[in-house]
Scaffold this motif. Structure first.
Motif, PDB file in Angstrom:
ATOM      1  N   LEU A   1    -101.063 -12.532  26.512  1.00 37.54           N
ATOM      2  CA  LEU A   1    -100.544 -13.843  26.101  1.00 37.54           C
ATOM      3  C   LEU A   1    -101.656 -14.707  25.540  1.00 37.54           C
ATOM      4  CD1 LEU A   1     -98.085 -14.742  29.007  1.00 37.54           C
ATOM      5  CD2 LEU A   1     -97.584 -13.724  26.779  1.00 37.54           C
ATOM      6  N   ARG A   2    -101.366 -15.364  24.438  1.00 37.61           N
ATOM      7  CA  ARG A   2    -102.313 -16.304  23.837  1.00 37.61           C
ATOM      8  C   ARG A   2    -101.501 -17.300  23.019  1.00 37.61           C
ATOM      9  NH1 ARG A   2    -101.966 -11.855  20.605  1.00 37.61           N
ATOM     10  NH2 ARG A   2    -101.418 -12.429  18.469  1.00 37.61           N
TER      11      ARG A   2
ATOM     12  N   LEU B   1     -98.468 -16.809  20.131  1.00 37.09           N
ATOM     13  CA  LEU B   1     -97.785 -15.522  20.265  1.00 37.09           C
ATOM     14  C   LEU B   1     -96.278 -15.762  20.397  1.00 37.09           C
ATOM     15  CD1 LEU B   1     -98.443 -12.445  20.656  1.00 37.09           C
ATOM     16  CD2 LEU B   1     -98.168 -12.873  23.102  1.00 37.09           C
ATOM     17  N   LEU B   2     -95.474 -14.941  19.711  1.00 30.21           N
ATOM     18  CA  LEU B   2     -94.027 -15.068  19.816  1.00 30.21           C
ATOM     19  C   LEU B   2     -93.540 -14.201  20.964  1.00 30.21           C
ATOM     20  CD1 LEU B   2     -93.018 -14.985  16.060  1.00 30.21           C
ATOM     21  CD2 LEU B   2     -93.312 -16.957  17.560  1.00 30.21           C
ATOM     22  N   VAL B   3     -92.741 -14.793  21.862  1.00 29.10           N
ATOM     23  CA  VAL B   3     -92.266 -14.079  23.044  1.00 29.10           C
ATOM     24  C   VAL B   3     -90.793 -14.373  23.268  1.00 29.10           C
ATOM     25  CG1 VAL B   3     -94.507 -14.041  24.230  1.00 29.10           C
ATOM     26  CG2 VAL B   3     -92.963 -15.994  24.512  1.00 29.10           C
TER      27      VAL B   3
ATOM     28  N   VAL C   1     -95.703 -19.262  22.359  1.00 23.89           N
ATOM     29  CA  VAL C   1     -96.613 -19.727  23.405  1.00 23.89           C
ATOM     30  C   VAL C   1     -97.398 -20.928  22.882  1.00 23.89           C
ATOM     31  CG1 VAL C   1     -98.617 -19.155  24.827  1.00 23.89           C
ATOM     32  CG2 VAL C   1     -96.822 -17.444  24.429  1.00 23.89           C
ATOM     33  N   VAL C   2     -97.378 -22.002  23.636  1.00 25.31           N
ATOM     34  CA  VAL C   2     -98.105 -23.205  23.235  1.00 25.31           C
ATOM     35  C   VAL C   2     -99.400 -23.342  24.030  1.00 25.31           C
ATOM     36  CG1 VAL C   2     -98.038 -25.711  23.096  1.00 25.31           C
ATOM     37  CG2 VAL C   2     -95.973 -24.384  22.638  1.00 25.31           C
TER      38      VAL C   2
ATOM     39  N   ALA D   1     -90.982 -11.484  27.810  1.00 24.57           N
ATOM     40  CA  ALA D   1     -91.013 -10.159  27.171  1.00 24.57           C
ATOM     41  C   ALA D   1     -91.580 -10.328  25.770  1.00 24.57           C
ATOM     42  CB  ALA D   1     -89.598  -9.588  27.109  1.00 24.57           C
ATOM     43  N   LEU D   2     -92.298  -9.321  25.296  1.00 24.66           N
ATOM     44  CA  LEU D   2     -92.889  -9.443  23.964  1.00 24.66           C
ATOM     45  C   LEU D   2     -91.862  -9.141  22.877  1.00 24.66           C
ATOM     46  CD1 LEU D   2     -96.366  -7.806  24.569  1.00 24.66           C
ATOM     47  CD2 LEU D   2     -95.819 -10.220  24.293  1.00 24.66           C
TER      48      LEU D   2
END
Lengths: 372, 231
Positions: A340-341, A344-346, A304-305, A287-288
């Motif tokens: 997603l990239r 990005l914090l998720v 996201v790594v 989820a964002l």
């Protein structure tokens, strides 16, 4: 301990060309059948003579074809537990256990019979014949027999593969005690991710005769691309947690991971004990924003790594959750919709009931208690 | 018992037991080695060895006896050599009867041992090796105990064959009372003379008794060994 292997040997239609080095307490050799795991074990034990290569255990060279070194199996002090136990049918359990002792020099006899019998819980079997034992009992006796020959390294060649689930569950704790209490380096051959996540400190992944990856278990198991055969069902990351509290009213246990807490079905473990948890990639949603009004109990924030396409329709997304690598398997469409990239914090969302006996196991205890 | 059998008959029975036991004892170790070689060896001439060992089983016993006479007789190449260098004489001696019996029983002995060697799970020998046993110890602690029932069965067959051997023995060492006149030879002699029926009948009963006792003993022993392995 160190185990250094660099081998080349014909293997069916192709060649075993394995090269790795492990310093772990329990090194798992992982790969599907035919990948060369058993050939590797047989080469380390001296049951086959590799065409070319080197095997060094604890700085002792067992094989070095370039220098014409080949230590015969009976002088290697490499203990082997075979998939089919191979107890001697003409000897009692007691005499099976003591078999290796006849050939161990007096001053090298470190393992005590009483200790090994207690460790494996086989005291009540000593006067029985192997033919009367159950599969699980046989494997325990085979492990004891190998230990009492005072090996410098113990090879377990799929010791659980021929057992049903109940017998596996019966032996697993003994393998954990073996790893934690004897201080003896162990090599475990397995094609079960559940077994490896629970037992291994280090993992070597074999595919088509090659060691495609090796390193600490937590790192290797977090790379789903190494386990293509498992597909989306079993692959996942391994993280270390600690039992924080129990919730008796709901029959739940709360675990502390680096990035937050995980609530899982009740585990009979004391508060404070260390526990390894495997987060199956398919059990996680992304989820964002921190989700609200959601039934799932577990939400871990992460960054996201990496993104990797798994197949035409799905992707593997690797997250860094406060230092723990977590892998998420989702459709390509979802990944695109979320945008997603990397960086990005998720939020990773995991259902509490996704945790079961296959994914939760006790972690390594800190220090080995010395040699048996 | 001594009254029941005449001294002549008693001598033949004793001689037969002596010949059979000697033949069996001296063939066990060579039989074991040949069985191991045939079951596991990968060497040139293995097929030839197999044929050679089985030859006495297929050839007429008289032919085997005659070949023995030619080679181990006083003027035969092997016989002359052994007599000159070791003082070992086979022709027309009880030792010759033992030799003939040993050779006639050899294929039976080898076959029984070979079958049990082939039945041994070699993975057990591997396991013993990883536990520190060198190949010699592996043989004595794992292989030998596992083939023991087959070895016993082979020994009984060899003994029984020796007790009954007639053709090769009489051809090679003749039928000399007190020296080479074994039980079957004496039965044969009795059947050739008038009034010999009584002696032939008594010796036939002795033959049957010895066979039954040997068979029961081996069955009992084999059953005990099997129980030990399986219980």
């Amino acid at each position: 301990m160190t185990l250094e292997v660099d081998l080349s040997h014909p293997l069916g239609a192709f060649r075993l060309e394995a090269r790795f080095r492990s310093e772990g307490r329990l090194t798992a050799l992982f790969g599907r059948s035919g990948a060369g795991k058993t050939t590797l074990v047989r080469a380390i034990a001296g049951l086959i003579r590799p065409e070319a290569g080197r095997i060094v255990v604890h700085g002792r060279t067992l094989v070095d074809t370039a220098n014409r070194v080949f230590v015969p199996m009976h002088r290697r002090r490499v203990g082997v537990v075979f998939q089919d136990a191979r107890l001697f049918p003409h000897l009692s359990v007691r005499r099976n256990l003591l078999f290796g002792r006849w050939f161990t020099p007096r001053n090298a006899r470190a393992a005590s019979v009483g200790h090994v019998v207690d460790l494996l819980g086989i005291g009540h079997l000593l006067d029985r014949r192997p033919a009367t034992l159950s599969g699980g009992e046989r494997q325990r006796v085979a492990i004891g027999r190998a230990l009492l020959a005072d090996p410098q390294i113990l090879l377990l060649d799929e010791p659980l593969a021929s057992l049903d689930e109940a017998r596996k569950a019966e032996i697993m704790p003994y393998l954990e005690r073996l790893r934690d209490e004897t201080g003896l380096p162990i090599v475990l051959v397995s094609h079960s991710v559940a077994e490896i996540s629970r037992l291994a400190t280090d993992v070597v992944v074999l595919a088509d005769g090659r060691a495609v990856a090796s390193g600490p278990a937590t790192e290797i198991l977090g790379r789903p691309s190494l386990f293509p055969d498992l597909g989306p069902t079993e692959a996942g990351a391994l993280i270390e947690t600690r039992v924080l509290s129990h919730d008796d009213a709901y029959g739940l246990t709360v675990l502390q991971a680096k990035a937050g807490t995980l609530t899982v079905p009740r585990l009979e473990r004391p508060v404070g004990s260390a526990l390894r948890v495997r987060l199956r990639a398919r059990d996680i949603m992304l989820a964002l924003r921190a989700p609200e009004g959601l039934s799932a109990l577990n939400v871990l924030p992460g960054r996201v790594v990496a993104l990797a396409q798994a197949d035409r329709s799905s992707m593997d997304v690797t997250l860094d959750c406060a230092g723990d690598a977590v892998v998420v398997h989702l459709t390509r469409k979802s990944a695109d919709r979320l945008g997603l990239r990397p960086e990005l914090l998720v939020h990773a969302v995991i259902k509490g009931i996704a945790f079961d006996a296959d994914t939760v196991g006790p972690t390594l205890r800190n220090a080995p208690a010395g040699h048996i | 018992m001594t009254d029941w059998l005449s001294p002549e008959e008693w001598t033949a029975v004793r001689l037969s037991l002596q010949v059979a036991l000697t033949a069996m004892s001296f063939s066990v170790v060579p039989g074991l080695l040949v069985a191991l070689a045939l079951a596991r060896g990968r060497f040139w001439g293995r097929g030839l060895l197999d044929v050679l060992v089985h030859l006495p089983l297929i050839m007429p016993p008289v032919v085997t006896g005659y070949l023995l006479l030619l080679s181990f007789g006083r003027r035969g190449p092997v016989g002359a050599f052994l007599a000159e260098h070791f003082g070992l004489v086979f022709s027309f001696r009880w030792t010759g009867a033992a030799l003939a019996c040993a050779i006639m029983g050899f294929p039976l002995l080898v076959r029984a041992i070979r079958l049990s060697v082939e039945a041994v799970d070699r993975r057990l020998e591997e396991a013993a090796g990883t536990l520190g046993a060198n190949p010699v110890w592996v043989f004595f602690t794992v292989t030998l105990p596992l083939i023991l029932p087959g070895l016993v069965a082979g020994m009984v067959l060899s003994f029984a064959k020796a007790m009954g051997e007639f053709g090769a023995t009489i051809t090679f060492v003749s039928n000399i009372p007190g020296e080479t006149q074994t039980l079957p030879s004496l039965i044969y002699t009795f059947t050739q003379v008038p009034g010999g029926e009584g002696g032939a009948a008594r010796l036939t009963i002795v033959s049957i008794l010895v066979s039954v006792v040997a068979l029961l003993a081996s069955e009992g022993l084999a059953a005990r060994l099997r129980r030990r392995a399986a219980a």
